[in-house]
Design a protein around this motif. Structure first.
Motif, PDB file in Angstrom:
ATOM      1  N   GLY A  26     -33.558  22.176   6.497  1.00 33.50           N
ATOM      2  CA  GLY A  26     -33.526  20.745   6.631  1.00 33.50           C
ATOM      3  C   GLY A  26     -34.296  20.197   5.519  1.00 33.50           C
ATOM      4  N   LYS A  27     -34.906  21.049   4.400  1.00 28.30           N
ATOM      5  CA  LYS A  27     -35.585  20.781   3.226  1.00 28.30           C
ATOM      6  C   LYS A  27     -34.967  21.518   2.020  1.00 28.30           C
ATOM      7  CE  LYS A  27     -40.123  19.596   5.035  1.00 28.30           C
ATOM      8  NZ  LYS A  27     -40.070  19.344   6.332  1.00 28.30           N
ATOM      9  N   SER A  28     -34.526  20.724   0.887  1.00 25.02           N
ATOM     10  CA  SER A  28     -33.996  21.447  -0.058  1.00 25.02           C
ATOM     11  C   SER A  28     -34.995  22.101  -0.960  1.00 25.02           C
ATOM     12  CB  SER A  28     -33.359  20.157  -1.057  1.00 25.02           C
ATOM     13  OG  SER A  28     -34.476  19.574  -1.579  1.00 25.02           O
ATOM     14  N   SER A  29     -36.093  21.907  -0.771  1.00 26.31           N
ATOM     15  CA  SER A  29     -37.095  22.911  -1.568  1.00 26.31           C
ATOM     16  C   SER A  29     -37.159  24.388  -0.739  1.00 26.31           C
ATOM     17  CB  SER A  29     -38.426  22.198  -1.284  1.00 26.31           C
ATOM     18  OG  SER A  29     -38.964  22.143   0.115  1.00 26.31           O
ATOM     19  N   LEU A  30     -36.594  24.457   0.335  1.00 25.41           N
ATOM     20  CA  LEU A  30     -36.643  25.669   1.046  1.00 25.41           C
ATOM     21  C   LEU A  30     -35.592  26.497   0.905  1.00 25.41           C
ATOM     22  CD1 LEU A  30     -38.849  24.455   4.217  1.00 25.41           C
ATOM     23  CD2 LEU A  30     -39.463  25.646   2.248  1.00 25.41           C
ATOM     24  N   VAL A  31     -34.417  26.062   0.390  1.00 24.44           N
ATOM     25  CA  VAL A  31     -33.200  26.466   0.352  1.00 24.44           C
ATOM     26  C   VAL A  31     -33.243  27.801  -0.369  1.00 24.44           C
ATOM     27  CG1 VAL A  31     -30.840  26.352  -0.451  1.00 24.44           C
ATOM     28  CG2 VAL A  31     -31.870  24.395   1.002  1.00 24.44           C
ATOM     29  N   GLU A  32     -33.751  27.887  -1.491  1.00 26.71           N
ATOM     30  CA  GLU A  32     -33.840  28.864  -2.409  1.00 26.71           C
ATOM     31  C   GLU A  32     -34.489  30.133  -1.633  1.00 26.71           C
ATOM     32  OE1 GLU A  32     -34.528  28.602  -6.520  1.00 26.71           O
ATOM     33  OE2 GLU A  32     -34.488  30.977  -6.908  1.00 26.71           O
ATOM     34  N   SER A  33     -35.722  30.052  -1.271  1.00 27.72           N
ATOM     35  CA  SER A  33     -36.294  31.246  -0.718  1.00 27.72           C
ATOM     36  C   SER A  33     -35.619  31.797   0.523  1.00 27.72           C
ATOM     37  CB  SER A  33     -37.763  31.075  -0.419  1.00 27.72           C
ATOM     38  OG  SER A  33     -37.932  29.647   0.494  1.00 27.72           O
ATOM     39  N   MET A  34     -35.033  30.773   1.518  1.00 27.63           N
ATOM     40  CA  MET A  34     -34.358  31.054   2.386  1.00 27.63           C
ATOM     41  C   MET A  34     -32.839  31.916   2.060  1.00 27.63           C
ATOM     42  SD  MET A  34     -36.353  30.877   5.218  1.00 27.63           S
ATOM     43  CE  MET A  34     -37.309  31.628   4.014  1.00 27.63           C
ATOM     44  N   SER A  35     -32.261  31.517   0.858  1.00 29.13           N
ATOM     45  CA  SER A  35     -31.148  32.393   0.673  1.00 29.13           C
ATOM     46  C   SER A  35     -31.546  33.499  -0.034  1.00 29.13           C
ATOM     47  CB  SER A  35     -30.598  31.388  -0.554  1.00 29.13           C
ATOM     48  OG  SER A  35     -30.204  30.022  -0.333  1.00 29.13           O
ATOM     49  N   MET A  36     -32.509  33.864  -0.626  1.00 33.78           N
ATOM     50  CA  MET A  36     -33.021  35.202  -0.908  1.00 33.78           C
ATOM     51  C   MET A  36     -33.144  35.931   0.146  1.00 33.78           C
ATOM     52  SD  MET A  36     -33.188  35.155  -4.609  1.00 33.78           S
ATOM     53  CE  MET A  36     -34.322  35.900  -5.358  1.00 33.78           C
ATOM     54  N   ALA A  37     -33.858  35.465   1.040  1.00 31.14           N
ATOM     55  CA  ALA A  37     -34.201  36.090   2.467  1.00 31.14           C
ATOM     56  C   ALA A  37     -33.113  36.743   2.943  1.00 31.14           C
ATOM     57  CB  ALA A  37     -35.089  35.390   3.197  1.00 31.14           C
ATOM     58  N   ALA A  38     -31.928  35.525   3.175  1.00 35.21           N
ATOM     59  CA  ALA A  38     -30.715  35.831   3.617  1.00 35.21           C
ATOM     60  C   ALA A  38     -30.085  37.137   3.295  1.00 35.21           C
ATOM     61  CB  ALA A  38     -29.882  34.571   3.984  1.00 35.21           C
ATOM     62  N   VAL A  39     -29.990  37.141   1.851  1.00 34.60           N
ATOM     63  CA  VAL A  39     -29.373  38.080   1.058  1.00 34.60           C
ATOM     64  C   VAL A  39     -29.870  39.431   1.292  1.00 34.60           C
ATOM     65  CG1 VAL A  39     -28.624  39.010  -1.196  1.00 34.60           C
ATOM     66  CG2 VAL A  39     -28.184  36.402  -0.507  1.00 34.60           C
ATOM     67  N   ALA A  40     -31.367  39.384   1.257  1.00 35.20           N
ATOM     68  CA  ALA A  40     -32.106  40.611   1.617  1.00 35.20           C
ATOM     69  C   ALA A  40     -31.938  41.161   2.967  1.00 35.20           C
ATOM     70  CB  ALA A  40     -33.500  40.382   1.088  1.00 35.20           C
ATOM     71  N   ALA A  41     -31.855  40.217   3.800  1.00 36.33           N
ATOM     72  CA  ALA A  41     -31.451  40.419   5.529  1.00 36.33           C
ATOM     73  C   ALA A  41     -30.102  41.230   5.426  1.00 36.33           C
ATOM     74  CB  ALA A  41     -31.857  39.324   6.132  1.00 36.33           C
ATOM     75  N   GLY A  42     -29.243  41.144   4.678  1.00 34.48           N
ATOM     76  CA  GLY A  42     -27.866  41.637   4.544  1.00 34.48           C
ATOM     77  C   GLY A  42     -26.807  40.451   4.929  1.00 34.48           C
ATOM     78  N   ALA A  43     -27.158  39.495   4.680  1.00 37.61           N
ATOM     79  CA  ALA A  43     -25.848  38.322   4.900  1.00 37.61           C
ATOM     80  C   ALA A  43     -24.684  38.552   3.935  1.00 37.61           C
ATOM     81  CB  ALA A  43     -26.407  36.912   4.697  1.00 37.61           C
ATOM     82  N   ASP A  44     -23.398  38.318   4.480  1.00 41.49           N
ATOM     83  CA  ASP A  44     -22.362  38.458   3.554  1.00 41.49           C
ATOM     84  C   ASP A  44     -22.106  37.200   2.492  1.00 41.49           C
ATOM     85  OD1 ASP A  44     -21.188  40.948   4.637  1.00 41.49           O
ATOM     86  OD2 ASP A  44     -21.346  39.891   6.433  1.00 41.49           O
ATOM     87  N   GLY A  45     -22.687  36.228   2.997  1.00 41.78           N
ATOM     88  CA  GLY A  45     -22.457  34.817   2.288  1.00 41.78           C
ATOM     89  C   GLY A  45     -23.519  33.870   3.045  1.00 41.78           C
ATOM     90  N   LEU A  46     -23.244  32.850   1.985  1.00 45.67           N
ATOM     91  CA  LEU A  46     -24.228  31.640   2.270  1.00 45.67           C
ATOM     92  C   LEU A  46     -23.446  30.323   2.554  1.00 45.67           C
ATOM     93  CD1 LEU A  46     -26.937  32.558  -0.552  1.00 45.67           C
ATOM     94  CD2 LEU A  46     -27.439  32.656   2.172  1.00 45.67           C
ATOM     95  N   ILE A  47     -23.799  29.351   3.017  1.00 48.93           N
ATOM     96  CA  ILE A  47     -23.128  28.094   3.009  1.00 48.93           C
ATOM     97  C   ILE A  47     -24.063  27.266   2.731  1.00 48.93           C
ATOM     98  CG2 ILE A  47     -23.093  27.933   5.449  1.00 48.93           C
ATOM     99  CD1 ILE A  47     -20.405  26.240   5.060  1.00 48.93           C
ATOM    100  N   ILE A  48     -24.363  26.425   1.574  1.00 45.61           N
ATOM    101  CA  ILE A  48     -25.250  25.719   1.008  1.00 45.61           C
ATOM    102  C   ILE A  48     -24.731  24.340   0.674  1.00 45.61           C
ATOM    103  CG2 ILE A  48     -26.748  25.378  -1.078  1.00 45.61           C
ATOM    104  CD1 ILE A  48     -26.681  28.430  -1.240  1.00 45.61           C
ATOM    105  N   GLU A  49     -25.553  23.197   1.188  1.00 50.14           N
ATOM    106  CA  GLU A  49     -25.180  22.033   0.835  1.00 50.14           C
ATOM    107  C   GLU A  49     -25.635  21.254  -0.817  1.00 50.14           C
ATOM    108  OE1 GLU A  49     -24.413  19.846   5.240  1.00 50.14           O
ATOM    109  OE2 GLU A  49     -26.335  19.353   4.241  1.00 50.14           O
ATOM    110  N   VAL A  50     -24.927  20.928  -1.242  1.00 55.24           N
ATOM    111  CA  VAL A  50     -24.918  20.369  -2.760  1.00 55.24           C
ATOM    112  C   VAL A  50     -24.379  18.924  -2.760  1.00 55.24           C
ATOM    113  CG1 VAL A  50     -24.614  21.026  -5.115  1.00 55.24           C
ATOM    114  CG2 VAL A  50     -24.592  22.851  -3.506  1.00 55.24           C
ATOM    115  N   HIS A  51     -25.079  18.026  -3.550  1.00 54.96           N
ATOM    116  CA  HIS A  51     -24.718  16.793  -3.661  1.00 54.96           C
ATOM    117  C   HIS A  51     -24.994  16.472  -5.057  1.00 54.96           C
ATOM    118  CE1 HIS A  51     -24.117  12.385  -2.864  1.00 54.96           C
ATOM    119  NE2 HIS A  51     -23.527  12.768  -1.863  1.00 54.96           N
ATOM    120  N   ASN A  52     -24.028  15.518  -5.792  1.00 56.57           N
ATOM    121  CA  ASN A  52     -24.478  14.960  -7.016  1.00 56.57           C
ATOM    122  C   ASN A  52     -25.570  14.071  -7.241  1.00 56.57           C
ATOM    123  OD1 ASN A  52     -22.681  13.284  -5.783  1.00 56.57           O
ATOM    124  ND2 ASN A  52     -21.322  13.005  -7.490  1.00 56.57           N
TER     125      ASN A  52
END
Ligand code: PEP
Ligand code: MN
Length: 340
Positions: A276-302
């Motif tokens: 729920g917080k944009s500031s946490l998305v990068e660290s959790m994305s990295m952790a997800a990849v390290a945990a073996g995720a096949d992909g990420l779904i990330i919200e991006v807005h202009n």
């Protein structure tokens, strides 16, 4: 399945129960007669046995499943990873990292097309965007609906990115015919009628974990889709409800290796709804990849501050570019280590 019978069970009751189990479910029944109680071991496919029905029998004391209740989603019966291929040839679950990115909601042609161009330039392979939105409040923005689907298709035409978007009702399935991946949101994970109907299609389905669902319940929902004949299911960990209130949800990253071991289906992580917080998305994305995720779904807005939904968890295209570089870098590093 193991069934413990009550001590007062008679020989006749035991025999008739055994015969019933054999004829109704086609299983073999082994019997161990102890001093105090009798134990039955059911051998064969027990997935169709309703454990509550067994428990309700007068002579039954206790029942335990020793095998998972899902079969088609189970890695035991399908050891190799499922790889899902989209019509443009993109593969999900083949060992590469797939990034789906885009706004929570499709808001306008300019918005979705601009974001699509930006996320593509950063390496995202799939465009996300909600057209039908499941909102907690009936007064909140409900999505552009059919027009939103058209705008997603316009952005796909312009960028070539396949699209993923959420379905909320069975009667809309025809409308989603031309969507590349249909998302079943957390709130609909146990909409069994919807799951059954999606099982009759051949569409890739992104199945999100329910807000308070166990891993086994998520796999049983995947089983619903697969039981209908559609094996193209992608599982998504998107955070669960816990007592913690600092984050919107608690992102259960241990679900990734657990799901990968229990099932052959690809697993994607959503760090946006997960925190729920944009500031946490990068660290959790990295952790997800390290945990073996096949992909990420990330919200991006202009313009996250002006987003019609989920602005607080949405990255700007520039922030997303940084996250994409980090996660692809990490994935390359992990692959190079694995190949040593
Ligand atoms: C979404 O993807 O915007 C969404 C509503 O997700 P979830 O179902 O995980 O809440
Ligand atoms: Mn959202």
């Amino acid at each position: 399945m193991i069934i413990v019978l009550k001590p007062e069970c008679t020989k006749e009751q035991l025999q008739s129960f055994k015969d019933q189990l054999t004829s109704d479910y086609g299983v073999k029944v082994n019997i161990w007669e102890g001093v105090h109680s009798t134990v039955l071991g059911l051998i064969g496919d027990t997935t169709a046995i309703d454990i509550d029905y067994i428990k309700a029998q007068d002579i039954v004391d206790e029942v335990r499943r020793v095998q998972e209740p899902y079969k088609k989603a189970n890695r035991k019966f399908h050891p190799e990873n499922t790889v899902i291929e989209l019509s443009n040839g993109l593969k999900i679950g083949d060992g590469s990292l797939t990034i789906m990115a885009g706004p929570c909601s499709v808001e306008s042609s300019e918005q979705i097309c601009e974001i699509a161009r930006d996320v593509k330039a950063s390496g995202a392979q799939i465009l996300r965007g909600g057209a039908f939105k499941p909102r907690t409040s009936p007064y909140a923005f409900q999505g552009l609906k059919a027009e939103g689907l058209d705008l997603l298709k316009e952005a796909r035409k312009e960028t070539g990115l396949p699209i993923v978007t959420e379905i909320m009702r069975v009667s809309h399935i025809d409308m989603f015919e031309n969507v590349d991946i249909i998302q079943v949101g957390a709130r609909n994970m146990q909409n069994f009628e919807l799951l059954k109907e999606l099982g009759k299609t051949k569409k890739p389905i992104l199945l999100k974990r329910g807000l308070s669902s166990t891993i086994e319940e998520l796999l049983m929902s995947a089983e619903y889709i697969m039981a209908g004949g559609n094996d193209n299911v992608i599982l998504c960990e998107r955070g669960i409800r816990t007592f913690e209130t600092y984050t919107r949800n608690t992102l259960d990253l241990s679900a990734v290796p657990v799901l990968k071991s229990l099932s052959h289906l690809p697993v994607v992580v959503d760090p946006s709804h997960g925190t729920g917080k944009s500031s946490l998305v990068e660290s959790m994305s990295m952790a997800a990849v390290a945990a073996g995720a096949d992909g990420l779904i990330i919200e991006v807005h202009n313009n996250p501050k002006k987003a019609l939904s989920d602005g607080a968890q949405s990255l700007t295209p520039k922030q997303f570019d940084h996250v994409a570089k980090s996660v692809f870098g990490l994935k390359n590093y992990l692959n190079s280590q694995a190949n040593k």
